[in-house]
Design an enzyme around this catalytic site. Sequence first.
Site, PDB file in Angstrom:
ATOM      1  N   GLY A  16       9.795   3.123  -5.959  1.00 47.86           N
ATOM      2  CA  GLY A  16       9.925   4.582  -5.827  1.00 47.86           C
ATOM      3  C   GLY A  16      11.338   5.034  -6.141  1.00 47.86           C
ATOM      4  O   GLY A  16      12.295   4.350  -5.797  1.00 47.86           O
ATOM      5  N   ARG A  26      25.950   4.318 -11.871  1.00 48.89           N
ATOM      6  CA  ARG A  26      27.300   4.652 -12.349  1.00 48.89           C
ATOM      7  C   ARG A  26      28.331   3.692 -11.760  1.00 48.89           C
ATOM      8  O   ARG A  26      29.198   3.163 -12.472  1.00 48.89           O
ATOM      9  CB  ARG A  26      27.621   6.094 -11.957  1.00 48.89           C
ATOM     10  CG  ARG A  26      29.057   6.515 -12.168  1.00 48.89           C
ATOM     11  CD  ARG A  26      29.223   7.951 -11.653  1.00 48.89           C
ATOM     12  NE  ARG A  26      30.594   8.422 -11.771  1.00 48.89           N
ATOM     13  CZ  ARG A  26      31.516   8.262 -10.823  1.00 48.89           C
ATOM     14  NH1 ARG A  26      31.226   7.601  -9.714  1.00 48.89           N
ATOM     15  NH2 ARG A  26      32.721   8.763 -11.006  1.00 48.89           N
ATOM     16  N   ARG A  77       6.213   0.807 -11.498  1.00 52.85           N
ATOM     17  CA  ARG A  77       5.594  -0.296 -10.756  1.00 52.85           C
ATOM     18  C   ARG A  77       4.958  -1.176 -11.825  1.00 52.85           C
ATOM     19  O   ARG A  77       4.402  -0.671 -12.793  1.00 52.85           O
ATOM     20  CB  ARG A  77       4.589   0.250  -9.760  1.00 52.85           C
ATOM     21  CG  ARG A  77       5.306   1.112  -8.695  1.00 52.85           C
ATOM     22  CD  ARG A  77       4.578   1.224  -7.390  1.00 52.85           C
ATOM     23  NE  ARG A  77       5.501   1.517  -6.299  1.00 52.85           N
ATOM     24  CZ  ARG A  77       5.898   2.744  -5.946  1.00 52.85           C
ATOM     25  NH1 ARG A  77       5.462   3.800  -6.584  1.00 52.85           N
ATOM     26  NH2 ARG A  77       6.743   2.907  -4.951  1.00 52.85           N
ATOM     27  N   ASP A 108      11.974  -3.002  -0.824  1.00 49.49           N
ATOM     28  CA  ASP A 108      11.788  -4.435  -0.555  1.00 49.49           C
ATOM     29  C   ASP A 108      10.765  -5.077  -1.480  1.00 49.49           C
ATOM     30  O   ASP A 108      10.833  -6.276  -1.745  1.00 49.49           O
ATOM     31  CB  ASP A 108      11.513  -4.718   0.926  1.00 49.49           C
ATOM     32  CG  ASP A 108      10.304  -3.988   1.442  1.00 49.49           C
ATOM     33  OD1 ASP A 108       9.765  -3.143   0.707  1.00 49.49           O
ATOM     34  OD2 ASP A 108       9.906  -4.273   2.586  1.00 49.49           O
ATOM     35  N   GLY A 109       9.824  -4.294  -2.025  1.00 47.18           N
ATOM     36  CA  GLY A 109       8.897  -4.832  -3.027  1.00 47.18           C
ATOM     37  C   GLY A 109       9.671  -5.306  -4.246  1.00 47.18           C
ATOM     38  O   GLY A 109       9.487  -6.430  -4.729  1.00 47.18           O
ATOM     39  N   THR A 131      15.710   3.666  -1.408  1.00 48.32           N
ATOM     40  CA  THR A 131      14.408   4.234  -1.044  1.00 48.32           C
ATOM     41  C   THR A 131      14.647   5.335  -0.025  1.00 48.32           C
ATOM     42  O   THR A 131      15.508   5.173   0.848  1.00 48.32           O
ATOM     43  CB  THR A 131      13.431   3.185  -0.457  1.00 48.32           C
ATOM     44  OG1 THR A 131      12.378   3.859   0.239  1.00 48.32           O
ATOM     45  CG2 THR A 131      14.102   2.250   0.534  1.00 48.32           C
ATOM     46  N   ILE A 132      13.915   6.417  -0.129  1.00 49.40           N
ATOM     47  CA  ILE A 132      14.144   7.505   0.838  1.00 49.40           C
ATOM     48  C   ILE A 132      13.677   7.118   2.239  1.00 49.40           C
ATOM     49  O   ILE A 132      14.061   7.735   3.216  1.00 49.40           O
ATOM     50  CB  ILE A 132      13.472   8.836   0.411  1.00 49.40           C
ATOM     51  CG1 ILE A 132      11.952   8.709   0.355  1.00 49.40           C
ATOM     52  CG2 ILE A 132      14.043   9.340  -0.902  1.00 49.40           C
ATOM     53  CD1 ILE A 132      11.240  10.053   0.270  1.00 49.40           C
ATOM     54  N   ASP A 133      12.848   6.068   2.338  1.00 53.01           N
ATOM     55  CA  ASP A 133      12.224   5.746   3.633  1.00 53.01           C
ATOM     56  C   ASP A 133      13.151   5.079   4.647  1.00 53.01           C
ATOM     57  O   ASP A 133      12.826   5.040   5.833  1.00 53.01           O
ATOM     58  CB  ASP A 133      10.998   4.843   3.415  1.00 53.01           C
ATOM     59  CG  ASP A 133       9.852   5.603   2.776  1.00 53.01           C
ATOM     60  OD1 ASP A 133       9.835   6.838   2.905  1.00 53.01           O
ATOM     61  OD2 ASP A 133       8.991   4.969   2.139  1.00 53.01           O
ATOM     62  N   ASP A 135      13.547   2.063   5.318  1.00 54.10           N
ATOM     63  CA  ASP A 135      12.823   1.052   6.097  1.00 54.10           C
ATOM     64  C   ASP A 135      13.149  -0.377   5.669  1.00 54.10           C
ATOM     65  O   ASP A 135      12.322  -1.266   5.778  1.00 54.10           O
ATOM     66  CB  ASP A 135      11.310   1.308   6.000  1.00 54.10           C
ATOM     67  CG  ASP A 135      10.818   1.316   4.567  1.00 54.10           C
ATOM     68  OD1 ASP A 135      11.654   1.266   3.643  1.00 54.10           O
ATOM     69  OD2 ASP A 135       9.601   1.372   4.357  1.00 54.10           O
ATOM     70  N   ARG A 177       5.312   6.276   4.645  1.00 62.41           N
ATOM     71  CA  ARG A 177       3.981   5.675   4.698  1.00 62.41           C
ATOM     72  C   ARG A 177       3.813   4.759   5.900  1.00 62.41           C
ATOM     73  O   ARG A 177       2.873   4.891   6.670  1.00 62.41           O
ATOM     74  CB  ARG A 177       3.761   4.852   3.428  1.00 62.41           C
ATOM     75  CG  ARG A 177       2.673   5.403   2.639  1.00 62.41           C
ATOM     76  CD  ARG A 177       2.559   4.988   1.240  1.00 62.41           C
ATOM     77  NE  ARG A 177       2.027   6.139   0.545  1.00 62.41           N
ATOM     78  CZ  ARG A 177       0.785   6.573   0.670  1.00 62.41           C
ATOM     79  NH1 ARG A 177      -0.077   5.955   1.435  1.00 62.41           N
ATOM     80  NH2 ARG A 177       0.376   7.643   0.027  1.00 62.41           N
ATOM     81  N   ALA A 192      12.299  19.674  16.698  1.00 61.50           N
ATOM     82  CA  ALA A 192      10.831  19.615  16.822  1.00 61.50           C
ATOM     83  C   ALA A 192      10.416  19.321  18.259  1.00 61.50           C
ATOM     84  O   ALA A 192      11.142  18.654  18.999  1.00 61.50           O
ATOM     85  CB  ALA A 192      10.299  18.513  15.907  1.00 61.50           C
ATOM     86  N   GLN A 259      10.734  15.953  -1.341  1.00 64.14           N
ATOM     87  CA  GLN A 259      11.725  15.160  -0.600  1.00 64.14           C
ATOM     88  C   GLN A 259      12.320  14.032  -1.444  1.00 64.14           C
ATOM     89  O   GLN A 259      13.314  13.430  -1.060  1.00 64.14           O
ATOM     90  CB  GLN A 259      11.073  14.519   0.636  1.00 64.14           C
ATOM     91  CG  GLN A 259      10.626  15.522   1.662  1.00 64.14           C
ATOM     92  CD  GLN A 259       9.551  14.940   2.567  1.00 64.14           C
ATOM     93  OE1 GLN A 259       9.839  14.456   3.632  1.00 64.14           O
ATOM     94  NE2 GLN A 259       8.313  14.981   2.117  1.00 64.14           N
TER      95      GLN A 259
END
Length: 327
Positions: A16, A26, A77, A108-109, A131-133, A135, A177, A192, A259
Amino acid sequence: MAMSSIQKIAIMTSGGDAPGMNAAIRASVRMAISKNLEVVGIIGGYSGILNDQYQPLQLRSVANIIQRGGTILKTARCAEFFKPEFRKIAADKLRAQGIDGIICIGGDGSFRGAHLLHQEHSIKAIGVPGTIDNDIFGTDYTIGFDTAVNTALDAIDRIRDTAASHDRLFIVEVMGRNSGFIAAEVGLAGGAEVIFAPEYLFPIDQAVNQIKSAMSKGKMSSIIITAEGQKSGRAYDLAEAIRKKSGFDARVCILGHVQRGGSPTAADRVLASRLGAGAVEALWSGETNCMIGMNGSKLVKVPFEFIYNNKKENPRELIDLAQILSL
Ligand code: ADP
């Protein structure tokens, strides 16, 4: 300057995309050139190796990209890479190009692919977490996370204006996810009432009680944050479940791919610059088979195996604190 056995390196982005990947490219290119290394970009992740998609990179090839989202090297991918015979072809092609090592910017993939190239064919490989996650085990932050959080937060601030004007309950679905890092930070920073993260199942009854309790204290609008979980659109299921339990009519807003894009924040540019440059220094000094990550304010090298064999904990404290502070 000291000598290195490395003379030519390749840089790729895979999996992603994330804002700040360009800043990392850069940094890697310019650090490599400062060490008299030759640099090529692989276009389109692992597919680019199999399809001979290379682009020589010079100092000026990476001009004016530090502020741009996405990745100039494209990403993809590549299903073939799961098969050993294609990884052999890729290793042969890298050698034929005279490439001594690769820098793989991705999740990590993507690191598994790089790890296997090293294990099976001794191709030197260094990972940069993009990655934006957020994780990935072994690094406090991944490139793109801060930008994604700020983009989501901006949307939530706007939703709060309309929620407050109409006394409404809103459920905002953010990306993530399998992990709720974005949900937790955005939830706390956005005030929130309830945060649903994939790691911590929050019972609907408890959420309903929380909203009722807030209403009894004069709070007429509420924002619930949920990570998408395994299925984008999960917020609609949640809205339906809340309606059935309480009669509250929740509005749903799914932020989705907005996002992923946009200009990286200062924090992401600094992170990407440090990690991208650190990856070249690691390759240059003979390191391989590890990711360059961030531990506090220090760069660290984390073996690829550690990354898969451990799971990064989403700090539960953020979610609990958001709940307490929203009362
Ligand atoms: P991310 O890097 O963001 O986690 P993916 O999990 O989709 O993204 O992985 C990106 C690419 O990395 C895959 O399309 C594939 O080419 C390669 N890859 C992922 N997992 C493996 C694996 N177990 N073995 C070999 N290659 C892999």
